[in-house]
Design a protein around this motif. Structure first.
Motif, PDB file in Angstrom:
ATOM      1  N   LYS A 200      19.216  -9.286  73.744  1.00 46.06           N
ATOM      2  CA  LYS A 200      18.388  -8.973  72.589  1.00 46.06           C
ATOM      3  C   LYS A 200      17.909  -7.543  72.745  1.00 46.06           C
ATOM      4  N   TYR A 238       7.368  -2.874  44.817  1.00 47.25           N
ATOM      5  CA  TYR A 238       7.094  -3.547  43.558  1.00 47.25           C
ATOM      6  C   TYR A 238       6.404  -2.565  42.641  1.00 47.25           C
ATOM      7  N   THR A 243       3.287  -2.503  47.886  1.00 50.27           N
ATOM      8  CA  THR A 243       3.845  -3.717  48.475  1.00 50.27           C
ATOM      9  C   THR A 243       5.358  -3.595  48.517  1.00 50.27           C
ATOM     10  N   PRO A 244       5.930  -3.656  49.710  1.00 53.16           N
ATOM     11  CA  PRO A 244       7.380  -3.499  49.780  1.00 53.16           C
ATOM     12  C   PRO A 244       8.103  -4.697  49.175  1.00 53.16           C
ATOM     13  N   MET A 245       9.184  -4.422  48.480  1.00 56.11           N
ATOM     14  CA  MET A 245       9.983  -5.476  47.882  1.00 56.11           C
ATOM     15  C   MET A 245      11.203  -5.744  48.742  1.00 56.11           C
ATOM     16  N   GLU A 246      11.781  -4.693  49.274  1.00 54.81           N
ATOM     17  CA  GLU A 246      12.937  -4.881  50.137  1.00 54.81           C
ATOM     18  C   GLU A 246      13.098  -3.671  51.049  1.00 54.81           C
ATOM     19  N   PHE A 247      13.489  -3.970  52.288  1.00 58.55           N
ATOM     20  CA  PHE A 247      13.885  -2.911  53.205  1.00 58.55           C
ATOM     21  C   PHE A 247      15.393  -3.013  53.338  1.00 58.55           C
ATOM     22  N   VAL A 267      16.289  -7.486  55.042  1.00 60.58           N
ATOM     23  CA  VAL A 267      15.612  -8.497  55.846  1.00 60.58           C
ATOM     24  C   VAL A 267      16.180  -9.848  55.404  1.00 60.58           C
ATOM     25  N   ASN A 268      16.456 -10.728  56.323  1.00 58.51           N
ATOM     26  CA  ASN A 268      17.054 -12.024  56.014  1.00 58.51           C
ATOM     27  C   ASN A 268      18.521 -11.945  55.621  1.00 58.51           C
ATOM     28  N   PHE A 279      19.902  -6.797  62.590  1.00 57.23           N
ATOM     29  CA  PHE A 279      18.876  -7.236  61.648  1.00 57.23           C
ATOM     30  C   PHE A 279      18.016  -6.058  61.240  1.00 57.23           C
ATOM     31  N   GLN A 430      17.080  -4.711  64.897  1.00 57.39           N
ATOM     32  CA  GLN A 430      17.137  -5.627  66.036  1.00 57.39           C
ATOM     33  C   GLN A 430      18.606  -5.921  66.246  1.00 57.39           C
ATOM     34  N   ALA A 432      21.274  -8.317  68.369  1.00 57.23           N
ATOM     35  CA  ALA A 432      21.290  -9.488  69.236  1.00 57.23           C
ATOM     36  C   ALA A 432      22.665 -10.100  69.313  1.00 57.23           C
TER      37      ALA A 432
ATOM     38  N   HIS B  66      12.750  -8.325  39.850  1.00 56.36           N
ATOM     39  CA  HIS B  66      14.145  -8.372  40.324  1.00 56.36           C
ATOM     40  C   HIS B  66      15.037  -8.658  39.134  1.00 56.36           C
ATOM     41  N   LEU B 138       6.411 -11.163  46.800  1.00 60.67           N
ATOM     42  CA  LEU B 138       6.895 -11.635  48.098  1.00 60.67           C
ATOM     43  C   LEU B 138       7.375 -10.461  48.927  1.00 60.67           C
ATOM     44  N   PRO B 140       9.501  -8.704  51.979  1.00 59.93           N
ATOM     45  CA  PRO B 140      10.897  -9.023  52.300  1.00 59.93           C
ATOM     46  C   PRO B 140      11.090 -10.186  53.275  1.00 59.93           C
ATOM     47  N   GLN B 143      11.331 -13.656  51.731  1.00 55.02           N
ATOM     48  CA  GLN B 143      12.334 -13.979  50.710  1.00 55.02           C
ATOM     49  C   GLN B 143      13.490 -14.729  51.349  1.00 55.02           C
ATOM     50  N   SER B 298      17.313 -15.937  61.297  1.00 52.09           N
ATOM     51  CA  SER B 298      18.025 -15.178  60.266  1.00 52.09           C
ATOM     52  C   SER B 298      17.273 -13.900  59.904  1.00 52.09           C
ATOM     53  N   ALA B 299      15.975 -13.862  60.170  1.00 54.02           N
ATOM     54  CA  ALA B 299      15.239 -12.648  59.834  1.00 54.02           C
ATOM     55  C   ALA B 299      15.147 -11.673  61.000  1.00 54.02           C
ATOM     56  N   TRP B 300      15.023 -12.188  62.218  1.00 53.79           N
ATOM     57  CA  TRP B 300      14.792 -11.295  63.353  1.00 53.79           C
ATOM     58  C   TRP B 300      15.794 -11.441  64.493  1.00 53.79           C
ATOM     59  N   GLY B 301      16.679 -12.449  64.377  1.00 56.22           N
ATOM     60  CA  GLY B 301      17.629 -12.631  65.460  1.00 56.22           C
ATOM     61  C   GLY B 301      17.039 -13.324  66.671  1.00 56.22           C
TER      62      GLY B 301
END
Ligand code: HEM
Lengths: 513, 368
Positions: A200, A238, A243-247, A267-268, A279, A430, A432, B66, B138, B140, B143, B298-301
């Motif tokens: 990791k 947004y 407020t972050p919506m996506e990185f 993310v995700n 990630f 990240q 891994a 979105h 929301l 990230p 989501q 799935s978000a951070w490994g």
């Protein structure tokens, strides 16, 4: 003699390791020590935890208590030898216990069910009795029907004066607890494999740059075996909020200089290549040495030190996009690097890019500029410091905020707009590889399914003895019903009551005809 | 009407139902009981409407930001399980639902006196702790469908544990015989603490409404009593709290008589306590632990990082595993396992709120 003693020792060690008492003990120990681990901040700087301990033990005792705790490994508890030891004891306990019990359970599943004497049916956990004015055969047929319609496979044994029906359902349900336990062992195995053969790490990649290693710690790198490039990084917000919506970053995998994979990760939604997963985890602005800036307040002519943190960055990356709107001239958008100068067309006014802050805000009331320490590395509201030189004036430095774009320059009303800052963000990843994760996932599925089966499917056994009350195959029959189950006794009891009432209704119905 | 006015109606109904269930327990008047059930059904319906309205609003909220998002994604991201406030509301909804099912199945409404206070407690907590009620965008990390299933299943599990807690406490009331018995002291202290927190939050709520100044509500939890800035108030509150625990302890034997006349048998309560755990344990294992781990991976490994929220879920899981083993293999019966069920729910509360409010961590996304 000696031989026998050895066996005794082995035997009692085995008993101990298989006992549920030991399980209850380790459950309690692991739970209690975990509580300590959630209160004491793990892997934190000593000062933090000393301050925390001072709340419980007072200022004087806190450092001593800290040292004792630290020596016992409480500051990095989940990796400490004794916590690991309890986890190992827990798994040995579970394995030994299962090995110890499984053969017995298996034999009892395989052993065919047998008819039982009336007395032992009478002493079962669930027992019912009733009498009916009918014949042995009628009673038997009706019970047989009722049981069959509830999908029981019925066997029967007859004697002179009596007949016995016996049946069971879901005998393999007894195995589900073993699957639950097996899945726990599998999770341990998966975790050990992951720790032993996986890694990791993390890596920051500057936009436009590449890396072929990840970092396990600041001083330890891990070769990836291929190259990863970050094309760009972006934070979406947004609306106008912070407020972050996506990185998101666009990553490219290169092998021998050739592009083999390209993906925008969020993310995700990571990128996976050759078993290694990347990630999106953080981002930032390339950070260098801070320097203070001295500016002159044009109104009071007072020299003030501007406190916003300035970020120095290598000159070769990053550019400032600036739009110039001279009073009587052509609108002009230019991109500049730090240290670059520009002229306002048609004038002698000269500007030079001298500083940059990723986040700078103007207080609405006082007009003072400031940066929240927390956001220091995030590109929330970039601002550029421009030194303006005009003939006959002392040069001065002014801040141009992206969130506050158009500024009229004091000299002659020319306008300048700071459009954007491009190119020196980095994406924080990240990295891994976990070859054990599939075992964990399989174990999780097993555990989910088997837990469900374990609680909601039970092994149910029924014996029904039908006998003439008086010898001589005459008179009313006495029906004795017994039942056993490994779970949900109350439900099973209700089921048996229902079976009985259906059967006796049917018997009555037949005797009326 | 807006979603929040339906929520207010349901909150009012649940709190009224607590009072009625208690009156029902004391007077054993059938009409009161029927009215209590009716009031709670009414509250439930109005809360369901509020949830649906909120879901629809969050759906549009998501879709607005979105524009390229699909309808299914919008529905999932709009599901009202997005922050501490919504999860508390959902928890209350589940608890009331399970309660209604039990009331219907066992044809006995006395358990309501033990379950409805938990719902009321959660609702009051929302108002006094100042958790944000807004539909928030929301961030990230949140989501994720895994997160959604994780929260959804865990909270049904928590609600089942809450019911088990109510039944186990009632069980202890029924089976203990004398004031010096340890289980008796245990249940009187536990229900005393719950009552004190309930009253304390009630006082917070009243003083908040009285002093409403339009300012942002911060955490007012027990600020009017036990955590007041005035030491005199704190002292009086402590004395009052001890007095409450003492009176419950002193008068508790009377409660036992009331119970036995209500056909609340020890066997039935034990059965409800176990069955709720049998439902809650697999749900919590799958939803709370497994899906939480999958989401983290799935978000951070990393599927497991021993952060406080994860560790507390594990502790909770161990307490209930202890319950099952003690009961089925260790031969523990009756009072001892009932106490474990109570301890389990205390661990649930800590996992759910204590970690967010007291400890901080990766998951503390709902702090007020
Ligand atoms: C946290 C980890 C564990 C979980 C989730 C777990 C789960 C379960 C479950 C759900 C049952 C069925 C209980 C019931 O009848 O309702 C069970 C039974 C049992 N467990 Fe565990 N268990 C765990 C650890 C252990 C350990 C460490 C031991 C070591 C001795 C153990 C020994 C047993 C035994 C002997 C049974 C009874 C099996 C039978 O009915 O034949 N368990 N376990």
């Amino acid at each position: 003699m000696e031989e026998k003693e050895k066996i005794d020792i082995f035997e009692s060690a085995w008993r101990f390791l298989a006992s549920v008492k030991l399980a209850i003990f380790t459950f309690i120990i692991i739970a209690l020590s975990s509580i300590v681990g959630t209160i004491v901040e793990q892997g934190a700087e000593p000062a933090k935890n000393i301050a925390l301990l001072a709340k419980f033990f007072g200022d004087n005792a806190a450092p001593t208590v800290y040292n004792i705790f630290a020596a016992m490994g409480f500051m990095d508890m989940y990796g400490s030898w004794w916590f690991t030891m309890f986890l190992v004891i827990f798994s040995i306990n579970l394995i030994v216990c299962s090995i110890d019990r499984f053969p017995k359970t298996w034999r009892s599943i395989k052993k065919p069910q047998r008819p039982l004497p009336e007395n032992s049916i009478k002493s079962m956990p669930i027992r019912k009795e009733l009498k009916a004015k009918t014949t042995l055969n009628v009673a038997k047929d009706e019970f047989m029907n009722v049981l069959k319609s509830s999908r029981y496979n019925v066997s029967e044994a007859s004697e002179d004066n009596s007949v016995q029906l016996y049946t069971q359902k879901n005998k393999y349900a007894r195995l589900t607890v073993y699957v639950v336990h097996l899945s726990i062992i599998l999770i341990f195995i998966g975790a050990v494999i992951g720790a032993r053969y996986g890694f990791k790490g993390y890596v920051n990649i500057i936009e436009g740059r590449t890396t072929n290693v990840a970092y396990l710690s600041p001083s330890e790198s891990y070769p990836l075996g291929f190259t990863v490039k970050c094309n760009w990084y972006e934070t979406q917000y947004y609306g106008d909020s912070s407020t972050p919506m996506e990185f998101m970053s666009e990553l490219v995998v290169l092998e021998n200089g050739r592009e083999v994979m390209k993906k925008v990760i969020e993310v995700n939604n990571p990128l996976k290549y050759k078993g290694i997963t990347f990630f999106q985890s953080s981002y930032g602005v390339l950070n260098g040495v801070m320097d203070d800036f001295v500016i002159e307040d044009t109104e009071s002519k007072r020299q003030t030190t501007l406190q916003p943190k300035l970020t120095k960055f290598p000159n070769q990356i990053g550019s400032f996009v600036i739009k110039l709107l001279p009073l009587n001239g052509q609108e002009n958008t230019i991109a500049l690097r730090r240290g670059d100068s520009f002229d306002i067309p048609g004038t002698d006014i000269k500007g030079t890019i001298v500083g940059f802050s990723p986040t700078l805000d103007r207080d609405r009331m006082t007009g003072a500029l400031g940066t929240s320490e927390y956001y220091r590395d995030q590109m929330l509201n970039p601002a550029v410091a421009i030194e303006v030189e005009a003939p006959g004036r002392k040069p001065f430095v002014g801040w141009y905020l992206k969130g506050d774009p158009t500024w009229i320059m004091p000299e002659g009303g020319h306008e300048l707009e700071f459009i954007d800052f491009r190119g020196v963000e980095y994406t924080g990843l990240q990295v891994a590889r976990d070859p054990g994760v599939w075992i964990i996932y399989i174990a999780c599925i097993l555990m989910g399914v088997s837990l469900y089966l374990c609680f909601f499917i039970s092994n149910k056994k029924i014996w029904i003895n039908i006998a003439h009350e008086a010898p001589g195959k005459k008179g009313p029959v006495k029906i004795t019903v017994g039942g056993r189950t490994n779970r949900n006794k109350l439900n099973f009891e209700k089921e048996i009551e229902k079976l009985l009432s259906h059967a006796s209704d049917a018997i009555e119905g037949r005797s009326k005809k | 009407m807006t979603s929040s006015s339906f929520f207010d109606i349901s909150a009012g109904a649940y709190i009224a139902a607590v009072v009625m269930y208690v009156i029902f327990l004391v007077t054993r008047n059938r009409t009161v009981g029927i009215v209590a059930t009716a009031v709670i059904c009414f509250g439930f319906v109005s809360q369901s409407i509020a949830l649906i309205i909120r879901w629809v609003n969050s759906y549009y909220f998501w879709m607005e930001a979105h524009t390229s998002s699909g309808v299914v994604e919008g529905i999932l991201r709009g599901a009202p399980l997005r922050n501490l406030y919504e999860s508390l509301i959902f928890f209350v909804w589940c608890t009331i639902l399970i309660h209604l099912i039990i009331e219907f199945k066992y044809k006995n409404r006395s358990l309501g006196a033990f379950v409805t206070p938990i719902a009321a407690l959660a609702l009051l907590f929302i108002d006094v702790s100042g958790v944000s009620k807004e539909i928030e965008p929301l961030i990230p990390a949140l989501q994720s469908n895994w997160l959604l299933f994780h929260v959804f299943l865990s909270f049904i599990g928590y609600a089942a544990f809450a019911v088990s807690f109510g039944a186990a406490t009632a069980y202890l009331v029924v089976v203990t015989e004398s004031r010096t018995e340890k289980p008796y002291i245990f249940w009187s202290i536990i229900s005393g603490v719950f009552l004190i927190v309930l009253l304390g939050m009630g006082i917070d709520f009243i003083s908040l409404t009285a002093l409403e100044r339009g300012e942002i509500i911060r955490n007012h939890f027990l600020k009017s009593t036990l955590r007041s800035s005035s030491s005199a108030v704190v002292l009086v509150s402590w004395i009052a709290s001890l007095a409450i625990i003492f009176s419950i302890w002193y008068l508790g034997l009377g409660l036992k008589k009331v119970f036995s006349s209500l056909n609340l048998t020890a066997n039935m309560l034990d059965d409800i306590a176990y069955k709720s755990i049998a439902i809650g344990f697999p749900l919590f294992t799958i939803g709370g632990l497994i899906m939480g781990a999958i989401w983290a991976n799935s978000a951070w490994g990393k599927y497991w990082t021993w952060d406080p929220k994860e560790t507390w879920s594990l502790i909770t899981w161990f307490v209930y595993a202890l319950y099952l083993h003690a009961r089925f293999v260790g031969g523990w019966r009756g009072k001892r396992v009932a106490i474990l069920s109570v301890v389990g729910f205390v661990a649930v509360i800590f996992t759910y709120l204590g970690v967010n409010l007291v400890l901080s961590g990766l998951h503390a996304y709902g702090s007020g």
